[in-house]
Design an enzyme around this catalytic site. Structure first.
Site, PDB file in Angstrom:
ATOM      1  CG  ASP A 182     -17.084 -60.285  -0.102  1.00 17.47           C
ATOM      2  OD1 ASP A 182     -17.230 -59.618  -1.136  1.00 17.47           O
ATOM      3  OD2 ASP A 182     -16.247 -59.991   0.783  1.00 17.47           O
ATOM      4  CG  ASP A 189     -16.360 -56.047  -3.052  1.00 21.26           C
ATOM      5  OD1 ASP A 189     -16.917 -57.071  -2.626  1.00 21.26           O
ATOM      6  OD2 ASP A 189     -15.475 -55.441  -2.419  1.00 21.26           O
TER       7      ASP A 189
END
Length: 412
Positions: free
Chosen positions: A302, A125
């Site tokens: 992201d 992530d």
């Protein structure tokens, strides 16, 4: 534990040296991909999209709380604020608990911790900083793998406690350790992480074990470098850069450089506006059918966010340029399925088209399909957009610690 499994491969970049020993070959690890935003019949799972948006808001709510505690939101970005807790839809709670808690795909691979190695399936992530896995002592964890510090000769217990809480009842907490950590052979020593001993809510469900954050250290609750930053400082990688290639098959995370076999031309790099937390770049323009419609905004890239979001007023301006676009009233929009717009983003150079197959999430009602760009205020600051996998499945994306920049290239 934690989000869904998706398809990803790991590739390692090595450079030749004066040593007569050849470098190891690239390593690729294929995993299964699941996407629960679209039903099998091609229609949109509206509750899944609402769950995904709530998850993203609560994730970044926690990041903003950390930033506020460390430097103050006023010193982070104009207009940044801690948003309220986002509650996911209550319908189908039983189905959610029995299957997966979150809607969008997460990109997972194998991480090894300790000596001898203990293996975990981990989400990667770029919008989070810290590494955490379940402990053998964890209550509430539904993980397939757990960390036993007593079984590792290189494990060192540290002071303090790690805790994340998303406000919707999802929490994880536990002690902090350092240990050897390896991703597909790239090994670092004394990496800080948490072995959580308590987990609840959505964070405890899913098919992967934990999470490896790849954002900048400024938002770390461990007050430590994320794994890749440790790899750079310990010279475990030839370059301080990693690249994502996300696709229906053959996806990969490339550590220590970029994989030119997946893109054409040169990477176009754009400097970060700040290294306080996110992979955040400025000077962006949104284009509809080749025409610029919104200018001069910042974007956070992201991999832990499935869709794309912008400030509600700005996103509404985008859809005013789309024939037949209709607001659903919750930040989401539908457009005629047979005339989806050509959406692109530019950061002052080339305009990068969003793949229409990922922009179109499926039919909502007769003749109208939902777009993967929504309007939502996550508290990240004025004029800040959040671009996730919808963008990253449309371009090759490079994250450079060395250059303090994000790079894009057209897919091969």
């Amino acid at each position: 534990m934690f989000y869904k499994a998706s398809m990803i491969t790991f590739a390692l970049a090595f450079v030749a040296s004066a040593s007569p020993t050849p470098p190891p070959a690239a390593i690729r690890i294929p995993l299964q991909k699941r996407n629960l935003l679209t039903n099998e019949n091609g229609t949109v799972d509206s509750n899944a999209i609402l769950r995904e948006t709530a998850r993203v808001q609560n994730k970044h709510r926690q990041n903003l709380i950390t930033i506020d505690n460390k430097i103050g939101l006023a010193n982070f970005h104009k207009g940044a604020h801690v948003p309220p807790v986002a509650a996911p839809p209550t319908e189908h709670e039983k189905r959610q608990a029995e299957a997966l808690a979150d809607a969008g795909p997460s990109w997972t691979g194998i991480v090894s911790i300790g000596s001898p190695a203990q293996d975990f399936v981990i989400d990667f992530d770029t919008g989070s900083p810290d590494l955490w896995v379940p402990s053998t002592q964890c209550e509430g964890c539904n993980a397939r793998h757990s960390y036993d510090p007593s079984a590792s000769s290189t494990s060192v217990a540290k002071s303090g406690t790690f805790r994340i809480g998303y406000g919707d009842g999802s929490t994880a907490s536990g002690p902090i350790f350092t240990d050897d950590v390896s991703v597909a052979g790239i090994a670092v020593h004394n990496q800080a992480f948490s072995a959580v001993t308590s987990a609840s809510g959505d964070i405890a469900s899913g098919v992967s074990d934990g999470l490896m954050g790849m954002s900048w250290p400024g938002i770390s609750q461990l007050n430590a470098d994320p794994y890749f930053f440790t790899a750079v400082s310990q010279h475990a990688v030839p370059q301080g850069e990693f690249g994502f290639y996300l696709a229906p098959s053959g996806s990969e995370l490339y550590l220590g450089g970029t994989d030119s076999g997946h893109y054409t031309g040169d990477l176009e790099y754009h400097d970060l506006v700040s290294t306080r937390g996110f992979w955040q770049i400025g000077g962006a323009t949104a284009l509809v059918n080749g025409q610029p419609v919104v200018f001069g905004f910042e974007t956070i890239i992201d991999s832990g966010t499935t869709l794309m979001y912008g400030p509600p007023d700005a996103v509404d301006q985008v859809y005013q340029s789309v024939d037949g676009a209709v607001s659903l009233g919750n930040g989401n929009y539908v457009v005629p399925c047979d005339s989806f717009p050509a959406l692109a983003f530019s950061w002052g150079g080339k305009a990068f088209d969003i793949n229409p197959k990922v922009l179109n999430l499926g039919q909502v009602y007769d003749g109208y399909c939902q777009s993967a760009l929504g309007g939502h205020d996550f508290g990240l600051g004025d004029n800040v957009w959040l671009l996730g996998d919808t963008l990253m499945q449309s371009v090759y994306t490079a994250f450079s610690v060395d250059k303090q920049a994000v790079g894009f290239a057209s897919l091969d």
